[in-house]
Scaffold this active site. Structure first.
Site, mmCIF file in Angstrom:
data_model
loop_
_atom_site.group_PDB
_atom_site.id
_atom_site.type_symbol
_atom_site.label_atom_id
_atom_site.label_comp_id
_atom_site.label_asym_id
_atom_site.label_seq_id
_atom_site.Cartn_x
_atom_site.Cartn_y
_atom_site.Cartn_z
ATOM 1 N N ASP A 1 0.851 -1.197 0.000
ATOM 2 C CA ASP A 1 0.000 0.000 0.000
ATOM 3 C C ASP A 1 0.884 1.245 0.000
ATOM 4 O OD1 ASP A 1 0.832 0.339 2.616
ATOM 5 O OD2 ASP A 1 -1.166 0.193 3.515
ATOM 6 N N THR B 1 1.712 -2.477 8.853
ATOM 7 C CA THR B 1 2.013 -3.527 9.834
ATOM 8 C C THR B 1 2.151 -4.910 9.208
ATOM 9 O OG1 THR B 1 -0.344 -3.920 10.140
ATOM 10 C CG2 THR B 1 0.703 -2.349 11.651
ATOM 11 N N HIS C 1 7.087 -25.517 8.314
ATOM 12 C CA HIS C 1 6.001 -26.217 9.020
ATOM 13 C C HIS C 1 4.609 -25.905 8.477
ATOM 14 C CE1 HIS C 1 8.481 -26.932 12.963
ATOM 15 N NE2 HIS C 1 9.101 -27.370 11.877
ATOM 16 N N HIS D 1 3.613 -32.354 9.499
ATOM 17 C CA HIS D 1 3.010 -31.030 9.309
ATOM 18 C C HIS D 1 1.857 -31.060 8.308
ATOM 19 C CE1 HIS D 1 6.225 -29.527 11.722
ATOM 20 N NE2 HIS D 1 7.120 -30.025 10.884
HETATM 21 C C1 RB5 Z 1 -2.495 2.372 6.491
HETATM 22 O O1 RB5 Z 1 -2.607 3.530 7.258
HETATM 23 C C2 RB5 Z 1 -2.380 1.159 7.412
HETATM 24 O O2 RB5 Z 1 -3.587 0.939 8.063
HETATM 25 C C3 RB5 Z 1 -1.951 -0.055 6.628
HETATM 26 O O3 RB5 Z 1 -0.729 0.189 6.000
HETATM 27 C C4 RB5 Z 1 -1.737 -1.346 7.405
HETATM 28 O O4 RB5 Z 1 -0.919 -1.151 8.495
HETATM 29 C C5 RB5 Z 1 -2.947 -2.110 7.737
HETATM 30 O O5 RB5 Z 1 -2.919 -3.209 8.282
#
Ligand code: RB5
Length: 153
Positions: free
Chosen positions: A8, A67, A98, A133
């Site tokens: 993104d 994240t 696994h 597994h």
């Molecule tokens: C974008 O602001 C953020 O929400 C996205 O990059 C991500 O971390 C979502 O899981």
């Protein structure tokens, strides 16, 4: 080896670095993520990469958002996808050995690019071990295919 990569808007720089890193190893990388810093909804990239992996168009996928969570959740909704968010190389390696992961995800706001490279290396150098597994991976597929798990009864 062919890899699809998606991201993104918060992960454009890391996507470019990882793409170049993989290409320097002779891996063909197909970029389906955004190249702009304008807001971009991560499920679009998660879905595109997942469809390419599930359809056999590429061997594996790499997903990066802030994240790694949203983009991997999106990918995991596609049948046949086992995507895992990793912040460390050990988890990445074991997820392949696994859990037979076919997509690796990480967060550009969570880890640095050198850790991301180590994660990708450990993941790509590992192989699925099968054996004991496979029973568990088959159970994941059973849940996916039937919304039911016989062993849980
Ligand atoms: C974008 O602001 C953020 O929400 C996205 O990059 C991500 O971390 C979502 O899981």
């Amino acid at each position: 080896m062919k890899i699809a990569i998606g991201n993104d808007h918060v992960a454009v720089d890391m996507k470019n670095e990882i793409k170049a890193y993989l290409e320097a190893k002779g891996i063909e990388v197909i970029n389906v993520g955004t190249d702009s810093s304008d807001r971009f909804n991560y499920p679009v990239s998660g879905y595109k990469v997942a469809k390419m992996v599930a359809g056999g168009e590429v061997d594996l996928g790499v997903l990066i958002c802030g994240t790694g969570v949203g983009i991997s959740l999106s990918a995991n909704k596609v049948k046949g996808i086992r995507a895992c968010v990793c912040s460390d190389p050990y988890t990445a390696k074991l997820s392949r050995q696994h859990n037979n992961t076919n997509i690796i995800a990480f967060g550009a706001r969570v880890i640095g690019v050198e850790t991301a490279k180590m994660i990708v290396d450990e993941w790509l150098n590992a192989s699925y071990e099968g054996g004991r597994h496979q029973v568990r991976v088959d159970m994941i597929s059973e849940i996916e295919n039937t919304q039911h798990l016989n062993a849980a009864e």
